[in-house]
Design a protein around this motif. Structure first.
Motif, PDB file in Angstrom:
ATOM      1  N   LYS A  92       4.292  -9.205  11.465  1.00  0.00           N
ATOM      2  CA  LYS A  92       4.971  -7.882  11.281  1.00  0.00           C
ATOM      3  C   LYS A  92       5.264  -7.450   9.929  1.00  0.00           C
ATOM      4  CE  LYS A  92       7.785  -8.443  15.537  1.00  0.00           C
ATOM      5  NZ  LYS A  92       8.765  -8.242  16.342  1.00  0.00           N
ATOM      6  N   VAL A  93       4.736  -6.316   9.485  1.00  0.00           N
ATOM      7  CA  VAL A  93       4.697  -5.906   8.162  1.00  0.00           C
ATOM      8  C   VAL A  93       6.194  -5.687   7.587  1.00  0.00           C
ATOM      9  CG1 VAL A  93       4.260  -3.913   6.687  1.00  0.00           C
ATOM     10  CG2 VAL A  93       2.609  -4.824   8.270  1.00  0.00           C
ATOM     11  N   LEU A  94       6.681  -6.271   6.508  1.00  0.00           N
ATOM     12  CA  LEU A  94       7.906  -6.196   5.789  1.00  0.00           C
ATOM     13  C   LEU A  94       7.778  -5.166   4.694  1.00  0.00           C
ATOM     14  CD1 LEU A  94       8.534  -8.808   7.257  1.00  0.00           C
ATOM     15  CD2 LEU A  94       9.989  -9.511   5.405  1.00  0.00           C
ATOM     16  N   CYS A  95       6.688  -5.228   3.913  1.00  0.00           N
ATOM     17  CA  CYS A  95       6.595  -4.332   2.777  1.00  0.00           C
ATOM     18  C   CYS A  95       5.043  -3.769   2.551  1.00  0.00           C
ATOM     19  CB  CYS A  95       7.301  -4.995   1.503  1.00  0.00           C
ATOM     20  SG  CYS A  95       6.609  -6.441   1.222  1.00  0.00           S
ATOM     21  N   PHE A  96       4.995  -2.970   1.810  1.00  0.00           N
ATOM     22  CA  PHE A  96       3.630  -2.258   1.607  1.00  0.00           C
ATOM     23  C   PHE A  96       3.433  -1.536   0.493  1.00  0.00           C
ATOM     24  CE2 PHE A  96       6.374   0.254   4.095  1.00  0.00           C
ATOM     25  CZ  PHE A  96       6.186   1.661   3.560  1.00  0.00           C
ATOM     26  N   PHE A  97       2.326  -1.297   0.006  1.00  0.00           N
ATOM     27  CA  PHE A  97       1.861  -0.340  -1.179  1.00  0.00           C
ATOM     28  C   PHE A  97       1.034   0.851  -0.732  1.00  0.00           C
ATOM     29  CE2 PHE A  97      -0.975   0.856  -4.662  1.00  0.00           C
ATOM     30  CZ  PHE A  97      -0.143   1.041  -5.470  1.00  0.00           C
ATOM     31  N   ARG A  98       1.237   1.949  -1.381  1.00  0.00           N
ATOM     32  CA  ARG A  98       0.785   3.086  -0.880  1.00  0.00           C
ATOM     33  C   ARG A  98       0.058   3.617  -2.254  1.00  0.00           C
ATOM     34  NH1 ARG A  98      -0.572   3.957   3.840  1.00  0.00           N
ATOM     35  NH2 ARG A  98      -1.477   6.137   3.190  1.00  0.00           N
ATOM     36  N   SER A  99      -1.336   3.940  -2.165  1.00  0.00           N
ATOM     37  CA  SER A  99      -1.627   4.589  -3.600  1.00  0.00           C
ATOM     38  C   SER A  99      -1.546   5.898  -3.490  1.00  0.00           C
ATOM     39  CB  SER A  99      -3.426   4.234  -3.520  1.00  0.00           C
ATOM     40  OG  SER A  99      -3.943   5.022  -4.402  1.00  0.00           O
ATOM     41  N   GLY A 100      -0.981   6.394  -4.616  1.00  0.00           N
ATOM     42  CA  GLY A 100      -0.732   7.823  -4.848  1.00  0.00           C
ATOM     43  C   GLY A 100      -2.036   8.666  -4.888  1.00  0.00           C
ATOM     44  N   ILE A 101      -2.980   7.847  -5.601  1.00  0.00           N
ATOM     45  CA  ILE A 101      -4.233   8.711  -5.729  1.00  0.00           C
ATOM     46  C   ILE A 101      -4.998   8.958  -4.147  1.00  0.00           C
ATOM     47  CG2 ILE A 101      -6.762   8.455  -6.783  1.00  0.00           C
ATOM     48  CD1 ILE A 101      -5.361   6.803  -9.175  1.00  0.00           C
ATOM     49  N   GLY A 102      -4.832   7.594  -3.496  1.00  0.00           N
ATOM     50  CA  GLY A 102      -5.415   7.732  -2.138  1.00  0.00           C
ATOM     51  C   GLY A 102      -4.863   8.972  -1.640  1.00  0.00           C
ATOM     52  N   ASP A 103      -3.517   9.081  -1.609  1.00  0.00           N
ATOM     53  CA  ASP A 103      -2.676  10.105  -0.718  1.00  0.00           C
ATOM     54  C   ASP A 103      -2.563  11.530  -1.540  1.00  0.00           C
ATOM     55  OD1 ASP A 103      -2.138   8.066   1.275  1.00  0.00           O
ATOM     56  OD2 ASP A 103      -0.094   7.651   0.335  1.00  0.00           O
ATOM     57  N   LYS A 104      -3.318  11.376  -2.590  1.00  0.00           N
ATOM     58  CA  LYS A 104      -3.293  12.659  -3.327  1.00  0.00           C
ATOM     59  C   LYS A 104      -1.800  13.362  -3.700  1.00  0.00           C
ATOM     60  CE  LYS A 104      -7.422  14.270  -1.719  1.00  0.00           C
ATOM     61  NZ  LYS A 104      -8.345  15.481  -1.344  1.00  0.00           N
TER      62      LYS A 104
END
Length: 151
Positions: A92-104
């Protein structure tokens, strides 16, 4: 996934791509069965490959966050979640990173799922943080939050 939609009420291309990636991840997990050493190694490899494919400066930021998370909580298992690096306990995922560039978007984010133990008595706590850089103080704050999340 806050990217603007192209039409009212619809999903952006980035959101649709993330949903497709998540569906593929779920399909691969179903085929892979339980959490084995081989599966854990494959998940970590996939996570590192996602990070390596990111554009700069998000790649360097994700690499540093990856190190900080695993130093703070070595029991967390890296994996890919909605096409982005994530860290899980017992699957179960506790934490995550999201790329700002990838998400525009103009900045990347580091977030926590409801599985994370960040609840505050006041009934109000942050679950996501904007990340445009990470200095020594930011690394300490991130490590402390990850440690709290794993309880």
């Amino acid at each position: 996934m806050g990217a603007a939609t192209e039409q009212e009420g619809g999903f952006s291309a980035e959101e649709r791509a993330a949903m497709k990636e998540r569906a593929a991840e779920l399909k691969a997990e179903a085929k892979g069965g339980g959490r084995t050493a081989k599966k854990a190694a494959a998940d970590e490899k996939a996570c590192l490959e996602k990070i390596a494919k990111m554009d700069s400066p998000d790649r360097e930021l994700a690499e540093r966050i990856h190190s900080v998370v695993l130093e703070a909580a070595p029991e967390l298992a890296p994996k890919v979640w909605y096409g982005q690096p994530a860290y899980a306990r017992d699957g179960k995922v506790l934490c995550f990173f999201r790329s700002g560039i990838g998400d525009k978007e103009r900045y990347s984010t580091f977030g926590f799922s409801p599985e994370a133990g960040l609840d505050e008595a006041a009934g109000f706590w942050p679950t996501s943080f904007a990340v445009a850089g990470l200095d020594a103080d930011g690394e300490k704050a991130l490590a402390a939050l990850v440690k709290k999340a794993v309880g």
